[in-house]
Design an enzyme around this catalytic site. Structure first.
Site, PDB file in Angstrom:
ATOM      1  N   GLU A  85      98.335  92.735   8.598  1.00  0.00           N
ATOM      2  CA  GLU A  85      97.320  91.596   9.432  1.00  0.00           C
ATOM      3  C   GLU A  85      97.724  90.233   9.467  1.00  0.00           C
ATOM      4  OE1 GLU A  85      92.693  90.927   8.309  1.00  0.00           O
ATOM      5  OE2 GLU A  85      93.178  92.467   7.949  1.00  0.00           O
ATOM      6  N   LYS A 280      86.716  94.139   1.068  1.00  0.00           N
ATOM      7  CA  LYS A 280      88.332  94.604   1.696  1.00  0.00           C
ATOM      8  C   LYS A 280      88.976  92.958   1.876  1.00  0.00           C
ATOM      9  CE  LYS A 280      90.149  94.317   6.213  1.00  0.00           C
ATOM     10  NZ  LYS A 280      91.430  93.467   6.530  1.00  0.00           N
ATOM     11  N   ASP A 296     100.887 103.356  -5.431  1.00  0.00           N
ATOM     12  CA  ASP A 296     100.364 103.526  -4.672  1.00  0.00           C
ATOM     13  C   ASP A 296      98.512 102.909  -4.267  1.00  0.00           C
ATOM     14  OD1 ASP A 296      98.235 105.888  -2.942  1.00  0.00           O
ATOM     15  OD2 ASP A 296      99.043 107.439  -4.953  1.00  0.00           O
ATOM     16  N   HIS A 393      92.007  82.857  11.212  1.00  0.00           N
ATOM     17  CA  HIS A 393      92.881  83.589  11.376  1.00  0.00           C
ATOM     18  C   HIS A 393      93.400  83.409  12.745  1.00  0.00           C
ATOM     19  CE1 HIS A 393      92.733  87.470  11.555  1.00  0.00           C
ATOM     20  NE2 HIS A 393      92.481  88.238  12.440  1.00  0.00           N
TER      21      HIS A 393
END
Length: 438
Positions: A85, A280, A296, A393
């Site tokens: 991202e 998130k 993991d 962004h």
């Protein structure tokens, strides 16, 4: 119409690819070339990758970046981050510099216990079972001594064994709830191996014990498995500084910025729709380091989100407040990770990432990961309450758009210059390229 394939796992890699492209793709040559171009030219390394999972046909690459200048408890780190991202690595590095100039990040370990459970059905007197379990706890520990000896030498092992009565949830349902310390390993195989042995011995002891009726002796072991929810394996990271020491934000006083920042965090604490996106953003930083260090990330994600809902409502993982004219910002995360075993001993880039971090212990890595999450969260909230999230962004996303539109090197250079002072969007970039089709 496609028909089932027989014996697929026994085919060679090239035979697997030949079947896949023939049955699933129109342009078989292109499909084959795309898969094969990501093979590693070094056969030994490719074989290592092939052995990680079943039916391997290629490698799926993520960019590995680094975010430097993280001052954690007075020590500087360059943190590896594997993520696709845009703007995540840049945001982390920017937050590291921001707080590095203001005392850096402070961290601590609040707990290290991991959980394993034996789920079973027992049709009988719960009090009788409870007294019996208390009597055989030491024997159950002894039964897994061959498994636990080496772990105990390193300071780990089984910390507690507890019977939990869950019959209010499911008829005749009980748990044997075990707490473990696994030191520098994530510990999944260790925990599961202990549980499976203990489950068999528990059945045996109950069947041999005269105090139980024949019906009570018919204990059904449903499953024995570790839990990825680790509310007692917690790392905490925090930053703070006097409000007057904050950077001046455009259009806001330092006091106004601090108050707006705290309000944004409070909204995520109260509003689940916002909390999910808020968390998130934290996991952008967390997962990137978890993946780079061969851990993991699915287990971490599951455990973190369960922790966010531990009080009955999904809420923000981070907290912010103003006290004594200072802004305080902190994050607690449950993290079951390791720095030995699994991919940490196999994947060359994982070993490289751990060396970059100075060969951290599991406790060190827990703290580093939590700092990455806090830094990412700070960068996101700071943007949201000032210029807005899209400005930074989309600037970082510009190159992705240019690549999607097959821009030439000259067009890319011109676009980067143009969009320094103009809003970035897919349509705006497409229009720019159409006008600059040189």
């Amino acid at each position: 119409m496609q028909t089932p394939v027989s014996g697929f796992s026994k085919l060679s890699k090239k035979e697997k690819i030949a079947w896949i492209v023939k049955t699933h793709f129109h342009n078989t040559t292109e499909a084959k070339n795309i898969v094969e171009q990501y093979w590693n030219e070094e056969d030994q390394l490719q074989q290592l990758h092939d052995d990680f999972i079943e039916n391997t046909i290629s490698n799926y690459y993520l960019p590995l970046g680094v975010a430097p200048n993280f001052n954690i408890n007075g020590k500087l780190y360059t943190i590896p981050m594997a993520i696709e991202e845009s703007s995540v690595v840049a945001a982390a590095a920017k937050a590291a510099k921001y707080w590095g100039d203001r005392g850096g990040f402070k961290t601590e370990i609040l707990g290290e216990e991991k959980i394993g459970q034996i789920h079973f059905i027992y049709k009988g007197d719960a009090n009788k079972l409870e007294h019996f379990i208390a009597k055989i706890k030491d024997q159950l520990r002894e039964d897994v001594s061959e498994i636990t000896t080496n772990m105990e030498k390193r300071g780990g092992g089984i910390r507690s064994i507890e019977l939990r009565n869950k019959t209010a949830l499911i008829e005749n349902y009980f748990q044997l709830h075990l707490c473990f310390l696994t030191v520098d390993s994530m510990g999944a195989n260790f925990i599961n191996s202990c549980l499976e042995v203990i489950a068999k011995r528990l059945q045996h002891y109950i069947q041999e014990e005269s105090i139980f009726t024949e019906e009570e002796k018919e204990v059904e072991i449903v499953m024995s498995i570790l839990s990825n929810y680790v509310p007692n394996c917690i790392a905490k990271a925090s930053v703070s500084c006097p409000i007057e020491a904050l950077e001046q934000e455009e259009g806001l006083s330092k006091q106004a910025f601090a108050e707006k920042f705290v309000r944004a965090i409070n909204i995520a604490q109260k509003e689940p729709f916002r909390a999910v996106t808020h968390n998130k953003g934290i996991m952008n930083g967390v997962d990137a380091v978890v993946i780079a260090t061969g851990n993991d990330f699915r287990a971490v994600e599951a455990g973190v989100h369960a922790y966010a809902a531990r009080n009955g409502q999904y809420t923000s993982l981070s907290h912010a407040y103003i006290a004594e004219d200072s802004l305080h910002f902190e994050l607690e995360l449950p993290l079951a990770i390791g720095t030995v075993g699994g991919l940490t001993n196999l994947h060359p880039l994982v070993k490289w990432s751990l060396e970059l971090l100075g060969h951290p212990s599991a406790k060190d890595l827990m703290q580093i990961i939590t700092v990455a999450g806090l830094a990412q969260n700070f960068a996101a909230i700071r943007s949201l309450v000032t210029s807005g999230i899209q400005k930074g962004h989309m600037k970082m996303h510009l190159l992705n758009i240019l690549n999607q539109l097959n821009a030439t090197p000259a067009q890319k250079e011109a676009a980067v210059t143009f969009f320094k002072t103009n809003p970035v969007s897919h349509s705006a970039v497409a229009n720019f390229l159409e006008k600059n089709n040189a």
